[in-house]
Motif scaffolding. Structure first.
Motif: not given
Length: 473
Positions: A371-383, A421-426, A449-455
């Motif tokens: 679960g924690l690993g799945a959160l890394l993609g959204p962070i990468f996409g946003i940054i 908000w973007a992070f929460a959605i992704a 998926i997380g990186a794409g949606i987050g970015g």
């Protein structure tokens, strides 16, 4: 401290790097230390059991590590350009205080894996200790909190050794990886030669036992690519912690090139030779290098092999799992926590979680760490979306250490709510993909998926903002 800097945002360890002495060789060795470990060995060997043929796996490895190389350059070059560590770079998009969210998530992943990798390395030391001193066998039979007394001794020795290295600063880390990475190549090549000789020079490299349809093979191929990216997902965020010490972007790109595509493919070739050869010798493929080393009849070879794997795993542990939380915890409380104190806190927490129990629990691995690993993609996409698409690589470095309206990254109260908000959605979507059993086929792709949606979400939200984006001075 610079005039106008906030003590809640600044200390010397978080400041832009002044000494830039990490050369291409040092970055290359850093990647060798990251890849050449017990975990790296079993990961590469495991890809050959997805059901693909040997050449299909190698092609997937090449594609996967090439993707990693280009993604890694995105954040590591940004870190080199401004000399800032990962949590400070995260302030640009999340806000000077909001950056604690992505920083502490990365720290939690790192601390858990730091404990696990330390324990895995200690297993190799236990094997070596029992071979040298058979009289220690009674200590291996008695246990406390699920770990033998001998296991505790070896675990704590490696735990303390890593803390000692990190306590001496990043220059000490550089010196360690400059020889730890190459050292494992010597051991791996020697092991491959021994396996090849023992197998009589005849090795079947097709390790897959499944017969896949075209659709199944295609899915397995892209799954292998995704797994390679997932394996490096932690350092995709925080390799800036190392690249910030490089004197030029060119050195970073070349260090990443030699350390990722070239090094990873060569290491994978050695791994498949050893794994396939072990099947010829023992009747079944052995994907655990410690177990394989333990079967070598030569005492000298066994001792050198076990010791080298232990040292190499210590190397990856410091690179991938120890440096990051030191900066991440310092970022949360820079007035009270510096790099060294962050290391002490991380080490203590890694001990408290009892990593041998964490590693042996499928629920903990799949749900907590997965679960924690799945959160890394959204962070990468946003940054990445913020740095490259919105700001075009221009930052106000001094603003990263200031509070209030003097900082373009203050947003509102130090938090960029659009990033959150973007992070929460992704994160919501990527967690569902990663953890819901019915979606297990898509789980390896949760990072993408997380990186794409987050970015995309972050870019859309920031572009819809009524106020203009803060510009670099």
């Amino acid at each position: 401290m610079e005039s106008g800097y906030s003590e809640r945002l600044y200390n010397e360890d978080l400041a832009p790097a002044q000494e830039r002495n990490w050369s291409t060789w040092s970055l290359f060795c850093t990647w060798m230390a990251d890849v050449h470990s017990i975990g790296g060995y079993t990961f590469a060997a495991g890809l050959f059991f997805l059901g693909l043929t040997g050449w299909q796996v190698f092609l997937a490895l090449i594609c996967g590590i090439t993707v990693v190389y280009f993604l890694m350059n995105l954040t590591s070059v940004a870190g080199q350009r401004y000399g800032i560590p990962y949590p400070v770079l995260a302030r640009v998009s999340f806000g000077v205080f909001g950056a604690n969210v992505p920083a502490l998530i990365r720290a939690a992943v790192a601390i858990a894996w730091y404990g696990i990798q330390t324990w895995l390395a200690s297993v190799a030391v236990v094997i070596l200790a029992l071979k040298i001193f058979p009289g220690l066998e009674p200590l291996a039979r008695s246990s406390f909190l699920g770990l033998s007394y001998l296991g505790w001794i070896c675990f704590l020795l490696l735990w303390a050794a890593q803390l000692f290295v990190l306590g001496r600063g990043m220059e000490s880390v550089r010196r360690l990886v400059d020889w730890a990475g190459p050292a494992i190549y010597v051991a791996m090549l020697a092991l491959a030669i021994w396996i090849f000789i023992q197998a009589g020079g005849s090795i079947d490299f097709n390790l897959g036992s499944k017969s896949l349809s075209f659709g199944g093979a295609t899915l397995a191929f892209f799954t292998a690519i995704a797994l390679v990216v997932n394996y490096f997902s932690t350092l995709l965020l925080n390799f800036t912690d190392f690249s910030r010490f490089a004197p030029s972007e060119r050195m970073v790109r070349w260090g990443n090139f030699w350390g990722l595509p070239v090094n990873f493919i060569l290491f994978s070739v050695i791994v498949v030779v050893v794994t396939a050869g072990s099947r010829e010798i023992y009747g079944s493929a052995i994907t655990d290098p410690v177990e394989l080393v333990g079967r070598i009849p030569s005492f000298v070879a066994l001792a050198l092999g076990a010791l080298t794997f232990a040292v190499a795993t210590v190397g990856i542990n410091i690179v991938a799992n120890f440096v990051s939380p030191c900066y991440d915890l310092a970022n949360a409380f820079p007035k009270h926590i510096d790099f060294k104190r962050g290391g002490i806190i991380s080490a203590v927490l890694a001990l408290v979680v009892m990593p041998w129990k964490l590693y042996s629990s499928p629920i903990a691995i799949n749900y907590f760490l997965g679960g924690l690993g799945a959160l890394l993609g959204p962070i990468f996409g946003i940054i990445v979306a913020d740095y490259y698409l919105l700001r075009r690589g221009r930052l106000d470095v001094e603003g990263l250490y200031r509070e209030g309206d003097d900082s373009p990254y203050w947003y509102r109260g130090g938090l960029n709510r659009r990033a959150l908000w973007a992070f929460a959605i992704a994160a919501f979507v990527s967690l569902i993909v990663a953890l819901v059993p019915a979606l297990k086929v898509a789980a390896p792709f949760s990072w993408f998926i997380g990186a794409g949606i987050g970015g995309a979400s972050y870019y859309a939200l920031m572009r819809s903002a009524p106020a203009p984006l803060p510009e670099a001075e």
